[in-house]
Design an enzyme around this catalytic site. Structure first.
Site, PDB file in Angstrom:
ATOM      1  N   ASP A 100     -34.445 -14.515 -46.265  1.00  8.37           N
ATOM      2  CA  ASP A 100     -35.203 -15.570 -45.572  1.00  8.37           C
ATOM      3  C   ASP A 100     -34.835 -15.764 -44.102  1.00  8.37           C
ATOM      4  OD1 ASP A 100     -36.951 -16.204 -47.520  1.00  8.37           O
ATOM      5  OD2 ASP A 100     -35.859 -17.934 -48.302  1.00  8.37           O
ATOM      6  N   LYS A 103     -36.235 -10.886 -41.855  1.00  7.26           N
ATOM      7  CA  LYS A 103     -36.251  -9.425 -41.716  1.00  7.26           C
ATOM      8  C   LYS A 103     -37.673  -8.891 -41.821  1.00  7.26           C
ATOM      9  CE  LYS A 103     -33.461  -9.007 -45.270  1.00  7.26           C
ATOM     10  NZ  LYS A 103     -33.129 -10.437 -45.499  1.00  7.26           N
ATOM     11  N   THR A 104     -38.364  -9.301 -42.891  1.00  7.64           N
ATOM     12  CA  THR A 104     -39.722  -8.813 -43.119  1.00  7.64           C
ATOM     13  C   THR A 104     -40.643  -9.242 -41.985  1.00  7.64           C
ATOM     14  OG1 THR A 104     -39.236  -9.224 -45.429  1.00  7.64           O
ATOM     15  CG2 THR A 104     -41.487  -8.600 -44.905  1.00  7.64           C
ATOM     16  N   HIS A 147     -35.206  -4.662 -50.427  1.00  9.46           N
ATOM     17  CA  HIS A 147     -36.010  -4.022 -51.445  1.00  9.46           C
ATOM     18  C   HIS A 147     -35.098  -3.173 -52.340  1.00  9.46           C
ATOM     19  CE1 HIS A 147     -38.884  -0.922 -52.794  1.00  9.46           C
ATOM     20  NE2 HIS A 147     -39.737  -1.918 -52.773  1.00  9.46           N
TER      21      HIS A 147
HETATM   22  P1  GDP Z   1     -36.548 -12.064 -45.157  1.00 12.08           P
HETATM   23  O1  GDP Z   1     -36.221 -12.551 -46.525  1.00 12.08           O
HETATM   24  O2  GDP Z   1     -35.321 -11.929 -44.306  1.00 12.08           O
HETATM   25  O3  GDP Z   1     -37.390 -10.834 -45.113  1.00 12.08           O
HETATM   26  O4  GDP Z   1     -37.360 -13.254 -44.446  1.00 12.08           O
HETATM   27  P2  GDP Z   1     -38.924 -13.415 -44.214  1.00 12.08           P
HETATM   28  O5  GDP Z   1     -39.406 -12.504 -43.157  1.00 12.08           O
HETATM   29  O6  GDP Z   1     -39.612 -13.375 -45.531  1.00 12.08           O
HETATM   30  O7  GDP Z   1     -38.976 -14.876 -43.600  1.00 12.08           O
HETATM   31  C1  GDP Z   1     -38.618 -16.028 -44.321  1.00 12.08           C
HETATM   32  C2  GDP Z   1     -39.369 -17.220 -43.818  1.00 12.08           C
HETATM   33  O8  GDP Z   1     -39.023 -17.504 -42.472  1.00 12.08           O
HETATM   34  C3  GDP Z   1     -40.876 -17.025 -43.821  1.00 12.08           C
HETATM   35  O9  GDP Z   1     -41.462 -18.227 -44.224  1.00 12.08           O
HETATM   36  C4  GDP Z   1     -41.217 -16.717 -42.377  1.00 12.08           C
HETATM   37  O10 GDP Z   1     -42.511 -17.124 -42.038  1.00 12.08           O
HETATM   38  C5  GDP Z   1     -40.176 -17.527 -41.635  1.00 12.08           C
HETATM   39  N1  GDP Z   1     -39.810 -16.913 -40.349  1.00 12.08           N
HETATM   40  C6  GDP Z   1     -39.386 -15.656 -40.159  1.00 12.08           C
HETATM   41  N2  GDP Z   1     -39.107 -15.452 -38.852  1.00 12.08           N
HETATM   42  C7  GDP Z   1     -39.380 -16.594 -38.218  1.00 12.08           C
HETATM   43  C8  GDP Z   1     -39.298 -17.015 -36.840  1.00 12.08           C
HETATM   44  O11 GDP Z   1     -38.894 -16.282 -35.937  1.00 12.08           O
HETATM   45  N3  GDP Z   1     -39.649 -18.292 -36.571  1.00 12.08           N
HETATM   46  C9  GDP Z   1     -40.069 -19.151 -37.535  1.00 12.08           C
HETATM   47  N4  GDP Z   1     -40.395 -20.401 -37.172  1.00 12.08           N
HETATM   48  N5  GDP Z   1     -40.164 -18.798 -38.830  1.00 12.08           N
HETATM   49  C10 GDP Z   1     -39.829 -17.539 -39.160  1.00 12.08           C
END
Ligand code: GDP
Length: 586
Positions: A100, A103-104, A147
């Site tokens: 969260d 990364k994605t 993943h």
């Molecule tokens: P991962 O688990 O690391 O791949 O995280 P995700 O890419 O799924 O992001 C997790 C949450 O954080 C999602 O709801 C995204 O929309 C939010 N998010 C990711 N990057 C940013 C950012 O730079 N700014 C804001 N405000 N939200 C972000």
């Protein structure tokens, strides 16, 4: 006994090859001795000696042998290449970080803004990797963070990454998986660039994160250290350009090079079976150029490359070093992190692949002491277990996080509970492979088992458990660690049999001449004898015969002779219910 000459350091895989063992065998041995080693991780001569002596082999060499700083798969070793023949190749970037932290989103933002011009619209599917263009140069991103495929690669220590981008959410700071990621990058000797993400958020606290990084010897450049930190927002796009520039700058120090011509070699990023297409694999070409029609081998899979499809969905004829491509034509799926190489002929490829599957089989045939919940406590008591490794799969990020939090809170004085892989989605074959090499138990949360995956788990001897309540997972783990885990067993009915004629032994009605009226009966089954509806006895089958021959099983519609252990009182018309006992999962 002949002694085997070994260098000062070598990878686990090279060591296994030298000793004629399967890599899983070596990894298992190291795990049992408290070292979580991966297939491409280096081990020193002393460790190699220990492994060898355990398998009754003698080795020589060691510190006086030429040192191999960065031992690599021989096909990927360019140290003997003529310097003039090498060209720069795109750096390969992996994005790591806590769940969260973005990364994605960051990978998506990079892809959307920067995918080689004109192709952005054409991208319909992710193949696990893509390339972007910056200042006329290419950068390759592996886009399977968190993943299953990626954790499997991590477990195999696949040496594909030139630069690691460590994503840290500015509002959350360094979390357990961030520390894990730092560890992974350090183990692999990969330079780290920090993306201080979610910088757009009101509660972003970059200073706190800079301090946390400094505390971990990742001293930010702005504090006078040498760790680049780029403030990014995957939401607004802030800092993405700067991040790409930094990646190029950092990778220029390592100057990734490759031999553009000559036989191709690289690493499997992901692979799966597709109806009508057979095995489909995403590979990263690391040296040489891969062509349609090339004969390749990857682990125990081999075949002629039937088609090459670029990350942007285009059919291509050749893939240069540094490029990710989708290939078809392999005989089987292969494990992420497996090295592939081209070979001259199909015969050579098949021979090599079969040799590998032979050694894989040998490794599988070696006494499999895989951990299961049921025998966990005794393994701990015998001092064999210092880590309880787990692979977690859940239906959502939230569930995964909850599970992770609960599991990380388990404290045991003797055993360190360690999550070696996790991800959102069903338990996949690569999860089982990861669990198999890392001797882990697989926990599926709110996900359904799949027959193919279950079959693989059975052959690999991997304990896979499904749950839908978090506390049941921790309860079971807790009880297993304390030796209180009582596996539950259930009766699984397999057939009904009618006794039609009774034969005597020593004057007692001990043999039931019977007819299988439903299902089947097997020699290892148990029978409940019913007479006029009531149960007379429950006893194990002692002998099962078809005519004069012993039979392993007799199916519906056939006659057989049955004797039961400790029972010699059959009546004509008795009904036998045959069943087997199975351990119930979860
Ligand atoms: P991962 O688990 O690391 O791949 O995280 P995700 O890419 O799924 O992001 C997790 C949450 O954080 C999602 O709801 C995204 O929309 C939010 N998010 C990711 N990057 C940013 C950012 O730079 N700014 C804001 N405000 N939200 C972000």
């Amino acid at each position: 006994m002949n002694s085997i000459q070994l260098p000062e350091t070598m990878t686990v895989k090279e060591l296994a090859t030298q000793l004629g063992l399967g890599a899983p065998e070596v990894i298992k041995f190291l795990l049992e001795h408290g070292t979580m080693a991966t297939i491409n991780q280096n081990v020193d001569f002393e460790t190699a000696q220990l492994v060898a002596s355990n398998f009754g082999l003698s080795v020589s060499g060691g510190p006086s042998s030429p040192s191999q700083q960065q031992a690599r798969h021989p096909s990927l070793d360019l140290s003997h290449a003529e310097p003039g023949s090498l060209v720069a190749r795109p750096p390969v970037v992996t994005v790591l970080g806590h769940v969260d932290h973005g990364k994605t989103s960051l990978l998506d933002a990079i892809r959307e803004t920067r995918v080689a011009s004109g192709e952005a619209g054409g991208i319909t599917q992710s193949i696990g990797a893509y390339q972007v263009e910056k200042a006329g140069r290419q950068i390759t991103f592996i886009d399977t963070p968190g993943h299953a495929a990626f954790t499997a690669m991590r477990a195999r220590g696949a040496n594909v990454t030139d630069v690691a981008v460590l994503v840290v959410a500015a509002d959350d700071g360094i979390m357990p998986q961030t520390d894990e990621a730092i560890q992974h990058a350090r183990n692999a000797n990969v330079p780290i660039i920090v993306a201080l993400n979610k910088i757009d958020r009101d509660n972003a606290n970059p200073d706190r994160v800079l301090q946390q990084l400094a505390d971990r010897e990742l001293v930010p450049e702005e504090y006078g250290g040498d760790t680049p930190v780029v403030r990014t927002s995957a939401k607004t796009g802030q800092g993405i350009d700067e991040l790409l520039e930094m990646i190029l700058l950092v990778s220029d120090i390592a100057e990734p090079k490759a031999q553009p011509n000559g036989p191709a070699a690289g690493t499997i990023i992901d692979s799966h079976m597709e109806k009508g297409r057979g095995a489909v694999a995403t590979v990263l070409v690391q040296t040489g150029t891969l062509h349609v029609g090339d004969m390749i081998v990857a682990g125990s899979a081999y075949g002629k490359v039937r088609s090459l499809i670029s990350y942007s969905g285009k059919r291509i004829k050749a893939a240069p070093p540094g490029s990710p491509v989708l290939i078809t034509g392999l005989s089987d799926v292969s494990v992420p992190g497996e090295v592939f190489e081209t070979l001259g002929s199909e015969r050579a490829a098949r021979a090599q692949a079969e040799g590998r599957s032979d050694s894989d089989r040998k490794a599988a045939a070696a006494p499999a002491r895989k951990v299961t919940l049921a025998d966990l406590a005794s393994a701990v008591a015998e001092g064999q277990m210092k880590h309880l490794n787990l692979v977690l799969k859940a239906d959502t990020n939230g569930a995964l996080e909850a599970l992770r939090g609960q599991i990380e809170a388990i404290q045991d004085p003797h055993v360190l509970v360690k999550i070696v892989g996790d991800g959102v989605g069903p338990v996949s074959e690569s999860d089982i492979n990861l669990a198999s090499v890392s001797n882990s138990i697989v926990i599926g949360f709110n996900v359904r088992p799949d027959a193919a995956v279950k079959a693989l788990a059975d052959t690999e001897g991997v304990d896979v458990r499904f749950y839908d309540v978090v506390y049941q997972v921790t309860d079971d783990l807790d009880r297993a660690l304390k030796g209180l885990y009582e596996p539950t067993f259930i009766e699984v009915p397999i057939g009904k049999i009618e006794v039609r004629k009774v034969f005597t032994v020593d004057g007692k009605p001990a043999i039931a001449g019977s007819h299988v009226i439903e299902g089947k009966i097997t020699r290892n089954s148990i029978c409940r004898v019913r007479r006029d509806g009531s149960e007379v006895i429950k006893a194990k089958v002692a002998q099962l015969r078809r005519g004069r021959d012993d039979a392993r099983e007799v199916n519906h519609g056939f006659e057989c002779g049955i004797t039961l252990e400790g029972f010699a009182d059959f009546h004509e018309g008795d009904l036998l219910e045959a069943f087997v006992i199975e351990q119930q999962n979860a």
